[in-house]
Scaffold this active site. Structure first.
Site, PDB file in Angstrom:
ATOM      1  N   GLU B  83       0.821  -1.222   0.000  1.00 19.88           N
ATOM      2  CA  GLU B  83       0.000   0.000   0.000  1.00 19.88           C
ATOM      3  C   GLU B  83       0.849   1.264   0.000  1.00 19.88           C
ATOM      4  OE1 GLU B  83      -2.871  -3.113   0.870  1.00 19.88           O
ATOM      5  OE2 GLU B  83      -0.852  -2.723   1.635  1.00 19.88           O
ATOM      6  N   HIS B 152      -9.785  -5.545  10.251  1.00 19.31           N
ATOM      7  CA  HIS B 152     -10.481  -5.343   8.975  1.00 19.31           C
ATOM      8  C   HIS B 152     -11.790  -4.584   9.166  1.00 19.31           C
ATOM      9  CE1 HIS B 152      -7.921  -8.841   8.089  1.00 19.31           C
ATOM     10  NE2 HIS B 152      -7.972  -8.465   6.831  1.00 19.31           N
TER      11      HIS B 152
END
Lengths: 203, 360
Positions: B83, B152
């Site tokens: 990322e 998450h």
């Protein structure tokens, strides 16, 4: 030297500079000169440069992008080098390797061999670096791939005002580099030798 | 009314309720996002999509289905699991005139790249005195899904909502998803686009206007999903659906709730919120994220600053539990706001008001 002239116009950090005092002194960004600032969060420009190059590539421009970073700022470098190779992006990565990430020596950071360094140069020799970048510029564009130049140098000053480099650099080592390897002094010797500069011109 | 009324000029609320024809088509949020991406990529060759699984796999949640075949690998880039790397590459591309759409498999992973989002994308326009614009969209599922645990499930609306230089959008319906994603891609500034995994498969009716390729929603404008006169309920993303269900339950008990779909977290449509509160005199804020320093806290502050004199009851704030998201289904349910929580809060707000005669 041209860069320094541009920088002077862009880094007063007050209403007279081109960003009206909104950015730190060394973080100049004259867009008309295609110059984008480095980030205070060390070396984030390594990934930005791949994106900027991809933009040039998408626009079918015959150009490449150059970025500088220190050996201490190489954390995202492996990913970006891989990415630029996959995208066939003409980037010139210049790693100014002064041997230290603040006080962490190069030996504790990364193995140079792993990156397939294309060119190791004397980072304190302006002419050597100039010719290396000129060659890399042609190579990056014609071969459509990233080039890494590792410029070996030394930091004679402190990392920041809150750092004391004498705690991890021997003082006599700092003195030796300052006296014998100073790039400005070496460049001056060369232009004096060619008769383009002298003490009278200095005054 | 309690307190001294502070007169502030607030524009009248704009009700964006669409009177859909009986022939209105239904599309899923997934289809809405996919069609918005497709149309914007078709309209502007500078728009490209990058992220993990966006190409060959057609998107981790199939949002980018068909785009690789249509636009090729130059404009639909599968990235490594880095990322920090690919977000920075997106920002660099935006610096130089492209319009990247960066997909995070979940916004929790944007933490790996938050330096690029905040220090580079959000601040560059200001730091360059307007020389550099950064037209980039960061999108992906945000907040809780089902049974995916703490790493998450976090909601990042308030994190990104606190940063000048960013625009932060959070769609609920297919209309929101389509109109706001188009607006985000066309915008010259960095936009954080917070979707919700559990909404991807939900269908919503859309008008012909929404399906038109020129359709675009304004950034910074909330939508009144349901008009009411007794209590204002603000919500965004999945919680809008919960708020609407709560409003139905409340209606059966004689309480008329006005439900505001925020759509835009930054800029926040303070005008619509305050106009509604000045009408209903009560406020319940609903969000899935953590309570401290949340979106609800900001709304509450806005109402206290601008409409304090109109409040007939303390503001009620509904949020997720102040704990990392548990994994077990029964614990997860307790950690996320439920419809009954909203109903209870609205009742508290309505029954708690003090008659003026009693306060004399």
């Amino acid at each position: 030297m041209w860069q320094w002239g541009v920088a002077r116009k862009c880094s007063d950090a007050n209403k007279y500079d081109n960003v009206k005092g909104r950015q730190m002194l060394t973080h100049y960004r004259p867009k008309k000169h295609n110059y984008f600032t480095v980030a205070s969060t060390i070396a984030t420009q390594i990934s930005h440069v791949v994106g900027a190059t991809y933009s040039l590539k998408m626009d079918k421009k015959d150009a490449c992008v150059v970025t500088y970073f220190g050996d201490g700022g190489s954390r995202t470098f492996p990913c970006c080098l891989k990415f630029s190779a996959v995208l066939e992006a003409p980037v010139i990565f210049i790693c100014w390797n002064n041997g230290w990430a603040i006080s962490t020596p190069i030996s504790d950071q990364f193995p140079r061999k792993a990156y397939g360094v294309r060119s190791i140069r004397d980072g304190n020799d302006a002419l050597d670096i100039y010719s290396a970048i000129q060659a890399a510029h042609q190579m990056a564009i014609t071969e459509e791939r990233p080039i890494l130049i590792e410029a070996l140098t030394y930091r004679v000053g402190h990392h920041t005002a809150s750092d004391d480099s004498t705690k991890y650099h021997p003082v006599n080592e700092i003195k030796w580099w300052r006296l014998t390897r100073d790039p400005m002094a070496r460049f001056r010797k060369w232009i004096e030798k060619n008769g383009w500069w002298n003490d009278m011109a200095e005054s | 009314m309690l307190g001294v009324i502070r007169h502030k000029s607030i524009r009248p609320a704009f009700s964006a309720i669409r009177h859909l024809s009986s022939a209105a088509k239904e599309i899923t949020v997934r289809e809405a996002l996919n069609s918005a991406l497709d149309e914007e990529m078709s309209a502007d060759p500078k728009v490209f999509l990058m992220g993990e699984e966006v190409g060959e796999y057609q998107g981790a949640y199939k949002i980018s289905k068909g785009l690789l075949d249509k636009y090729g690998p130059e404009r639909v880039l599968d990235t490594p699991i880095t990322e920090a790397g690919f977000t920075g590459i997106g920002v660099g591309a935006a610096y130089y005139g492209l319009r990247p759409v960066v997909e995070f498999m979940t916004f929790n992973f944007s933490m790996q790249a938050i330096d690029h989002i905040i220090n580079s994308a959000a601040k560059s326009n200001y730091m360059s005195a307007g020389q550099i614009s950064v037209p980039i969209v960061f999108r992906g599922p945000n907040g809780a899904a089902a049974g995916v645990g703490a790493q998450h499930s976090q909601c990042y609306a308030s994190w990104y909502g606190s940063c000048p230089g960013l625009k932060v959008l959070s769609p609920y319906s297919s209309e929101d998803a389509r109109g706001l994603l188009k607006a985000a891609i066309r915008d010259p500034d960095p936009v954080v686009f917070l979707e919700n995994e559990l909404l991807y498969g939900e269908s919503f009716p859309v008008s012909a206007e929404v399906l038109d390729s020129s359709f675009c929603l304004p950034i910074g404008k909330a939508k009144i999903e349901r008009e009411g006169k007794d209590v204002t309920i603000t919500a965004y993303s999945k919680m809008v659906g919960f708020a609407l269900k709560a409003a139905e339950t409340l209606a059966k008990e004689g309480i008329s709730a006005e439900v505001i779909n925020l759509r835009s977290i930054r800029p926040l449509d303070r005008s619509t919120i305050n106009t509604s509160v000045r009408k209903t005199n009560r406020l319940v804020t609903v969000e899935e994220g953590f309570p401290q320093h949340g979106v609800g806290a900001e709304i509450c502050t806005s109402v206290i600053e601008e409409s304090f004199g109109y409040l007939d009851a303390p503001v009620e704030r509904i949020a997720g539990a102040d704990v990392p998201m548990p994994y077990a289904a029964n614990l997860e349910r307790m950690a996320v706001p439920q419809v009954e929580d909203i109903v209870r809060a609205a009742k508290r707000a309505c029954y708690r008001s003090v008659p003026l005669a009693a306060s004399a």
